[in-house]
Design a protein around this motif. Structure first.
Motif, PDB file in Angstrom:
ATOM      1  N   UNK A   1      42.936  35.909  52.165  1.00 49.05           N
ATOM      2  CA  UNK A   1      42.376  34.933  51.236  1.00 49.05           C
ATOM      3  C   UNK A   1      41.823  35.622  49.991  1.00 49.05           C
ATOM      4  N   UNK A   2      41.092  36.727  50.206  1.00 47.24           N
ATOM      5  CA  UNK A   2      40.496  37.461  49.090  1.00 47.24           C
ATOM      6  C   UNK A   2      41.573  38.034  48.176  1.00 47.24           C
ATOM      7  N   UNK A   3      42.616  38.608  48.770  1.00 46.06           N
ATOM      8  CA  UNK A   3      43.702  39.181  47.968  1.00 46.06           C
ATOM      9  C   UNK A   3      44.381  38.108  47.125  1.00 46.06           C
ATOM     10  N   UNK A   4      44.606  36.932  47.711  1.00 48.04           N
ATOM     11  CA  UNK A   4      45.264  35.852  46.963  1.00 48.04           C
ATOM     12  C   UNK A   4      44.368  35.304  45.862  1.00 48.04           C
ATOM     13  N   UNK A   5      43.080  35.185  46.141  1.00 50.00           N
ATOM     14  CA  UNK A   5      42.152  34.741  45.103  1.00 50.00           C
ATOM     15  C   UNK A   5      42.062  35.768  43.984  1.00 50.00           C
ATOM     16  N   UNK A   6      42.058  37.048  44.363  1.00 45.40           N
ATOM     17  CA  UNK A   6      42.018  38.106  43.349  1.00 45.40           C
ATOM     18  C   UNK A   6      43.240  38.021  42.437  1.00 45.40           C
ATOM     19  N   UNK A   7      44.398  37.814  43.019  1.00 46.91           N
ATOM     20  CA  UNK A   7      45.621  37.725  42.220  1.00 46.91           C
ATOM     21  C   UNK A   7      45.558  36.527  41.269  1.00 46.91           C
ATOM     22  N   UNK A   8      45.084  35.384  41.779  1.00 48.33           N
ATOM     23  CA  UNK A   8      44.993  34.185  40.957  1.00 48.33           C
ATOM     24  C   UNK A   8      44.004  34.369  39.803  1.00 48.33           C
ATOM     25  N   UNK A   9      42.833  34.924  40.118  1.00 44.04           N
ATOM     26  CA  UNK A   9      41.793  35.051  39.098  1.00 44.04           C
ATOM     27  C   UNK A   9      42.085  36.178  38.116  1.00 44.04           C
ATOM     28  N   UNK A  10      42.761  37.224  38.582  1.00 45.46           N
ATOM     29  CA  UNK A  10      43.162  38.288  37.662  1.00 45.46           C
ATOM     30  C   UNK A  10      44.209  37.783  36.686  1.00 45.46           C
ATOM     31  N   UNK A  11      45.120  36.957  37.186  1.00 44.75           N
ATOM     32  CA  UNK A  11      46.124  36.367  36.302  1.00 44.75           C
ATOM     33  C   UNK A  11      45.455  35.497  35.236  1.00 44.75           C
ATOM     34  N   UNK A  12      44.377  34.845  35.615  1.00 48.25           N
ATOM     35  CA  UNK A  12      43.681  33.933  34.700  1.00 48.25           C
ATOM     36  C   UNK A  12      42.756  34.683  33.738  1.00 48.25           C
ATOM     37  N   UNK A  13      42.026  35.703  34.259  1.00 44.74           N
ATOM     38  CA  UNK A  13      40.973  36.341  33.463  1.00 44.74           C
ATOM     39  C   UNK A  13      41.209  37.828  33.173  1.00 44.74           C
ATOM     40  N   UNK A  14      42.236  38.412  33.764  1.00 46.82           N
ATOM     41  CA  UNK A  14      42.470  39.836  33.563  1.00 46.82           C
ATOM     42  C   UNK A  14      41.456  40.688  34.307  1.00 46.82           C
ATOM     43  N   UNK A  15      41.105  41.822  33.735  1.00 46.51           N
ATOM     44  CA  UNK A  15      40.226  42.778  34.407  1.00 46.51           C
ATOM     45  C   UNK A  15      38.746  42.443  34.243  1.00 46.51           C
ATOM     46  N   UNK A  16      38.437  41.292  33.657  1.00 45.10           N
ATOM     47  CA  UNK A  16      37.035  40.920  33.457  1.00 45.10           C
ATOM     48  C   UNK A  16      36.392  40.346  34.713  1.00 45.10           C
ATOM     49  N   UNK A  17      37.188  40.157  35.752  1.00 44.53           N
ATOM     50  CA  UNK A  17      36.661  39.601  36.992  1.00 44.53           C
ATOM     51  C   UNK A  17      36.967  40.550  38.147  1.00 44.53           C
ATOM     52  N   UNK A  18      36.030  40.631  39.085  1.00 48.71           N
ATOM     53  CA  UNK A  18      36.195  41.449  40.289  1.00 48.71           C
ATOM     54  C   UNK A  18      35.969  40.542  41.495  1.00 48.71           C
ATOM     55  N   UNK A  19      36.902  40.530  42.426  1.00 52.21           N
ATOM     56  CA  UNK A  19      36.847  39.635  43.584  1.00 52.21           C
ATOM     57  C   UNK A  19      36.739  40.454  44.863  1.00 52.21           C
ATOM     58  N   UNK A  20      35.773  40.122  45.691  1.00 56.11           N
ATOM     59  CA  UNK A  20      35.632  40.816  46.968  1.00 56.11           C
ATOM     60  C   UNK A  20      35.103  39.844  48.015  1.00 56.11           C
ATOM     61  N   UNK A  21      34.906  40.328  49.242  1.00 64.15           N
ATOM     62  CA  UNK A  21      34.391  39.479  50.316  1.00 64.15           C
ATOM     63  C   UNK A  21      33.359  40.232  51.133  1.00 64.15           C
ATOM     64  N   UNK A  22      32.509  39.470  51.814  1.00 64.40           N
ATOM     65  CA  UNK A  22      31.523  40.051  52.730  1.00 64.40           C
ATOM     66  C   UNK A  22      31.388  39.129  53.927  1.00 64.40           C
ATOM     67  N   UNK A  23      30.689  39.619  54.944  1.00 63.69           N
ATOM     68  CA  UNK A  23      30.417  38.832  56.142  1.00 63.69           C
ATOM     69  C   UNK A  23      28.903  38.697  56.314  1.00 63.69           C
TER      70      UNK A  23
END
Length: 362
Positions: free
Chosen positions: A115-137
């Motif tokens: 899920x995190x990898x797919x969200x990262x791909x979507x948001x990077x496509x939208x915003x480029x390197x200005x966003x960082x996506x990760x996950x925690x528990x």
């Protein structure tokens, strides 16, 4: 470790790109390039299914006052002495039955990474390197504290925190937020933050649920007599104390029914995972599926709209324990409809919620 799908360590990249602020003296500490962080959070998972891994995980989980709010003077001796001497064995056996042996992790971890990898791909496509996506528990690893520190070290000067629970509950959304804020309390420079609210009635989420039901029904030779929407339970008194969880679960089921064009006879709401002696939200799934079979509904389907990813409560409790209750009562066909997991419609709904909460920041 931010997640196994990263090809480069964001902290190392940030360190390479860090620069001294303009107009600052030469000995000023270098500052990473500013980013906005998106941190998704799920419940958690033990590191393994052996006794000590299970005991550590269960101790952290069951010591949370949001989950078990009994007096610590009464609860902790009972938990540490009696419950944690036995429960890690039974819980470990349950986890072993669903464990992703190839990856050496629980299904919840595998799915959350995807899920995190797919969200990262979507948001990077939208915003480029200005966003960082990760996950925690919330419980177990990677811990909220560890990932928050990594994100800040990588240059995240603003963070959107997204607990992956469609319906709000004190024992899920609130405790995830608590842990996030506790992590921020340890930071000298706290970034501005936003928390994503529950998305139980978001049209894109309901549509993703409906599509999953329609796909599952379309693959069956005979349409089930009824769809059981099984939600994780909480004590009944939480409702009286102001927790909106029960109402939000009921609304999710109603909106799903309306989206599917069904009537009240085709879908019901139940609650699972009861723990302890007090009364929990009812009807209890394990008892209701038996009653359905006894009343002649021999062909049922069941889904779990409160879970964003398949986990021990769905893969083992629903697909094994609850299935067994139904079949022992005379049920014949039991169809479990998987959680939305990393389905593209689900990812689109999560992205939509994140983008709304990034408004004005990117």
């Amino acid at each position: 470790m931010l997640d196994s799908h990263s090809t480069d360590d964001p902290i190392e990249t940030a360190a390479r790109e860090a620069k001294c602020p303009v107009h600052a003296p030469a000995d000023h500490p270098k500052i990473p390039r500013a980013k906005v962080g998106v941190l998704v959070a799920n419940l958690g998972t033990p590191d393994n299914y052996d006794y000590w891994s299970m005991r550590r995980y269960l101790s952290e989980f069951l010591s949370d006052k949001r989950v078990i709010d009994y007096s610590a003077l009464i609860w902790q001796p009972l938990l540490q002495g009696i419950i944690l001497s036995k429960r890690p064995f039974s819980s470990g056996a349950a986890y072993k039955s669903i464990w992703n042996e190839e990856q050496g992790e629980s299904p919840l971890m595998t799915i959350t990474k995807s899920q995190t990898a797919k969200l990262r791909a979507r948001l990077t496509e939208r915003y480029g390197e200005d966003v960082m996506v990760s996950f925690c528990m919330r419980y177990g690893n990677p811990s909220t504290l560890k990932v928050v520190r990594e994100m800040i070290a990588a240059g995240c000067q603003k963070i959107v925190f997204f607990p992956l629970y469609p319906q709000y509950a004190g024992a899920t959304t609130a405790t995830a937020n608590d842990q996030f804020f506790r992590a921020l309390m340890k930071e000298k420079w706290q970034p501005p933050v936003r928390t994503v609210p529950a998305y139980f009635d978001r049209a894109s989420y309901i549509d993703a649920l409906a599509q999953s039901v329609e796909r599952s029904y379309g693959a069956l030779e005979t349409k089930p007599d009824i769809l059981v929407c099984s939600y994780h339970g909480v004590p009944q008194r939480y409702l009286k104390e102001g927790d909106p969880y029960h109402c939000q679960c009921q609304k999710t089921t109603r909106l799903l029914k309306e989206r599917l064009g069904w009537d009240d006879t085709q879908i019901i709401t139940t609650f699972q995972s009861r723990f302890g002696p007090e009364e929990w939200l009812q009807p209890y799934t394990v008892e209701e599926v038996a009653r359905l079979a006894e009343r002649g509904m021999k062909n049922i389907a069941i889904c779990a709209p409160a879970f964003s990813a398949d986990c021990i409560e769905t893969l083992e409790e629903i697909n094994e324990e609850i299935r067994e209750s139904f079949e022992e009562a005379g049920g014949e066909r039991f169809t479990y409809i998987p959680c939305l997991n990393d389905d593209e419609a689900h990812m689109a709904a999560l992205e939509e919620a994140i983008v709304e909460n990034l408004s004005g920041w990117l």
